[in-house]
Design a protein around this motif. Structure first.
Motif, mmCIF file in Angstrom:
data_model
loop_
_atom_site.group_PDB
_atom_site.id
_atom_site.type_symbol
_atom_site.label_atom_id
_atom_site.label_comp_id
_atom_site.label_asym_id
_atom_site.label_seq_id
_atom_site.Cartn_x
_atom_site.Cartn_y
_atom_site.Cartn_z
ATOM 1 N N LEU A 1 1.178 2.763 -3.016
ATOM 2 C CA LEU A 1 1.230 1.507 -2.275
ATOM 3 C C LEU A 1 1.748 0.405 -3.194
ATOM 4 O O LEU A 1 1.890 0.603 -4.398
ATOM 5 N N GLN A 2 1.985 -0.762 -2.630
ATOM 6 C CA GLN A 2 2.420 -1.890 -3.451
ATOM 7 C C GLN A 2 1.302 -2.294 -4.414
ATOM 8 O O GLN A 2 0.126 -2.101 -4.123
ATOM 9 N N GLY A 3 1.682 -2.821 -5.542
ATOM 10 C CA GLY A 3 0.698 -3.303 -6.500
ATOM 11 C C GLY A 3 0.048 -2.215 -7.330
ATOM 12 O O GLY A 3 -0.970 -2.444 -7.977
ATOM 13 N N GLY A 4 0.581 -0.996 -7.292
ATOM 14 C CA GLY A 4 0.035 0.083 -8.101
ATOM 15 C C GLY A 4 -1.162 0.796 -7.504
ATOM 16 O O GLY A 4 -1.757 1.648 -8.144
ATOM 17 N N ASP A 5 -1.522 0.439 -6.270
ATOM 18 C CA ASP A 5 -2.632 1.122 -5.605
ATOM 19 C C ASP A 5 -2.141 2.417 -4.952
ATOM 20 O O ASP A 5 -0.948 2.630 -4.773
ATOM 21 N N PHE A 6 -3.113 3.258 -4.573
ATOM 22 C CA PHE A 6 -2.807 4.510 -3.883
ATOM 23 C C PHE A 6 -3.706 4.657 -2.668
ATOM 24 O O PHE A 6 -4.844 4.204 -2.671
ATOM 25 N N MET A 7 -3.191 5.285 -1.638
ATOM 26 C CA MET A 7 -3.999 5.668 -0.477
ATOM 27 C C MET A 7 -4.185 7.178 -0.567
ATOM 28 O O MET A 7 -3.219 7.917 -0.769
ATOM 29 N N LEU A 8 -5.402 7.616 -0.424
ATOM 30 C CA LEU A 8 -5.708 9.041 -0.473
ATOM 31 C C LEU A 8 -6.079 9.533 0.917
ATOM 32 O O LEU A 8 -6.809 8.853 1.646
#
Length: 173
Positions: A129-136
């Motif tokens: 995701l944007q900003g270095g986040d992840f969706m699991l």
């Protein structure tokens, strides 16, 4: 170039997918998976606890694997995804398609996804995701092989029925 011209097969495919979800003719359960058999389309899918879906969709000679996550993304944008299954892991891209106000992520490496589906009891996806986040997102595969085999069988039967037109496949059936 318009994304409709760049991806005409996928776009027409997803329109059919949305129509199938709005008016399924028949649904058959296979453990954690279900198969929806429509007039021109077939879909095998499963839902996880957050109501995201992972599935296999066929229309004509074209079949594809998809994710339906609650992601905001521009149509035809590409996003990296990490996939992990029992003994199978891979990184590839997915293409976002917006249809009927919902975003679908088309998994761009169907053969790797197929190997993961056939190798274990669970499959997981990590989406950047944007900003270095992840969706699991994790999905059960109990019943997946039987459901996908049924979807392929139904798609072949539909293809054998006399119709005009048709698209070449992302996955041959």
């Amino acid at each position: 170039m318009s994304h409709y011209k760049k991806y005409p097969i996928i776009f027409s495919f997803l329109i059919s997918f949305y129509a199938l979800n709005c008016s399924a003719v028949e649904e058959v359960k296979y453990q954690d998976w279900a198969v929806q058999i429509g007039e021109d389309t077939v879909e095998a899918y499963t839902l996880n606890d957050s109501k995201s879906s992972f599935g296999f969709f066929c229309k004509g000679e074209t079949c594809l694997y998809y994710l339906n996550l609650s992601l905001e993304c521009p149509s035809n944008s590409k996003t990296p995804v990490l996939m992990s299954g029992d003994g199978v892991g891979s990184a590839f891209m997915m293409t976002c398609m917006k249809l009927g106000g919902r975003n679908f992520q088309i998994l761009d490496d169907p053969e790797v996804v197929k190997r993961a589906v056939n190798s274990g009891k669970k499959i997981g996806f990590s989406v950047a995701l944007q900003g270095g986040d992840f969706m699991l997102a994790q999905f059960a595969l109990n019943g997946a092989q039987a459901a996908i085999e049924r979807a392929i069988l139904e798609a072949k039967q539909k293809r054998a029925q006399p119709k005009t037109g048709g698209a070449k496949g992302l996955i041959s059936i």
